[in-house]
Design an enzyme around this catalytic site. Structure first.
Site, PDB file in Angstrom:
ATOM      1  N   SER A 144       0.844  -1.196   0.000  1.00  0.00           N
ATOM      2  CA  SER A 144       0.000   0.000   0.000  1.00  0.00           C
ATOM      3  C   SER A 144       0.877   1.243   0.000  1.00  0.00           C
ATOM      4  O   SER A 144       2.005   1.227   0.506  1.00  0.00           O
ATOM      5  CB  SER A 144      -0.894   0.013   1.237  1.00  0.00           C
ATOM      6  OG  SER A 144      -1.607   1.235   1.340  1.00  0.00           O
ATOM      7  N   TYR A 157      -1.797  -0.758  10.450  1.00  0.00           N
ATOM      8  CA  TYR A 157      -1.910  -0.974   9.016  1.00  0.00           C
ATOM      9  C   TYR A 157      -0.688  -0.429   8.286  1.00  0.00           C
ATOM     10  O   TYR A 157      -0.089  -1.125   7.460  1.00  0.00           O
ATOM     11  CB  TYR A 157      -3.176  -0.305   8.474  1.00  0.00           C
ATOM     12  CG  TYR A 157      -3.367  -0.520   6.993  1.00  0.00           C
ATOM     13  CD1 TYR A 157      -3.773  -1.750   6.494  1.00  0.00           C
ATOM     14  CD2 TYR A 157      -3.145   0.511   6.083  1.00  0.00           C
ATOM     15  CE1 TYR A 157      -3.943  -1.959   5.140  1.00  0.00           C
ATOM     16  CE2 TYR A 157      -3.318   0.321   4.724  1.00  0.00           C
ATOM     17  CZ  TYR A 157      -3.715  -0.921   4.255  1.00  0.00           C
ATOM     18  OH  TYR A 157      -3.874  -1.131   2.915  1.00  0.00           O
TER      19      TYR A 157
END
Length: 266
Positions: A144, A157
């Site tokens: 990501s 995350y």
């Protein structure tokens, strides 16, 4: 080239295949003639997708309903894959949480780390020896843009995706000349069920609609990038700007900005 041609014996394995980018990856590989192993928790969705792809693409599709955040279920799958001819592994499963770390559920945070980071390593280690022995294979890891900088209120995350990003790019360099490749898919905003799973609908409002990328577009670029043995695939103009800012911008500035932004999530 790191996308081996499909054969009756080999399988492309996609985790997180029940929706979003994972589902789109399965469709993209099936169209190219690859037999599949679909992995996710939601067996009903996997079976529906398997039926659709087996009929439309005339490929064999297997289903493995597994919770990859569970060490026992993950170990069972890894042991199976180590004994099979896996030509492609798409490490795509993952989820996010938002909020102050001190206020989040510790068990859920551990699950996030197990799925986003440890499962990526475990499944890669399971299939890599066989790929190297055959001198053919492709590994796609979904990281990501969040893994490029600190993200207050999204700490676990961002940290887990930093692992995925660095692991993928390290492996890409390590595998040079072996016939096996590793490509990082590092998306920004993609239209999936991601924010619903995170119970953070406010995330959708942080980025204007035109800047979002479809799951199908992200998956197609990822498969094309894997075929070309690219180091990193970043779909969409906004994600590319995020990447440049995260990699080359002042980290001391990124933290306060993102802290302010993610305050608006809930």
């Amino acid at each position: 080239m790191s996308l081996p041609p499909p054969t009756p014996r080999t399988r492309a394995v996609i985790t997180g295949a029940s929706s979003g980018i994972g589902e789109a990856l399965a469709e993209s590989l099936a169209r190219r003639g690859h037999a599949l192993v679909l992995v996710a928790r939601r067996e009903g969705r996997l079976k529906a997708l398997a039926e659709k792809l087996s009929e439309s693409c005339r490929v064999e599709v297997e289903v493995r309903a597994r919770d990859l955040a569970d060490r026992g279920e993950r170990a069972e799958l890894a042991a199976e894959l180590a004994e099979r001819d896996v030509s492609v592994l798409c490490n795509n499963a993952g989820f996010a949480t938002y909020g102050l770390l001190s206020a989040l559920d510790p068990a859920r945070e551990r699950e996030q780390l197990e799925l986003n980071a440890t499962a990526v390593q475990d499944l890669t280690l399971a299939v890599l020896p066989g790929m190297l022995e055959r001198k053919a294979g492709g590994i796609l890891i979904t990281g990501s843009t969040a893994g490029n900088q600190p993200s207050p209120r999204n700490a676990t995350y961002a940290a887990s995706k930093a692992f995925a990003n660095t692991f993928a790019e390290s492996l890409h360099a390590e595998l040079k000349g072996t016939g096996v490749g590793c490509t990082l898919l590092a998306p920004g905003p993609v239209r999936t069920e991601f924010t619903a799973v995170a119970d953070a609908p406010g995330v959708d409002k942080l980025v204007p609609g035109p800047l979002w990328v479809t799951a199908e577009r992200a998956a197609e670029l990822a498969v094309e990038g894997l075929a070309q043995n690219k180091r990193r695939v970043v779909p969409g103009a906004f994600a590319k700007v995020q990447t440049l800012g995260g990699l080359y911008g002042p980290r001391g500035l990124a933290g306060p900005i993102l802290r302010t932004v993610y305050k608006k999530v809930k």
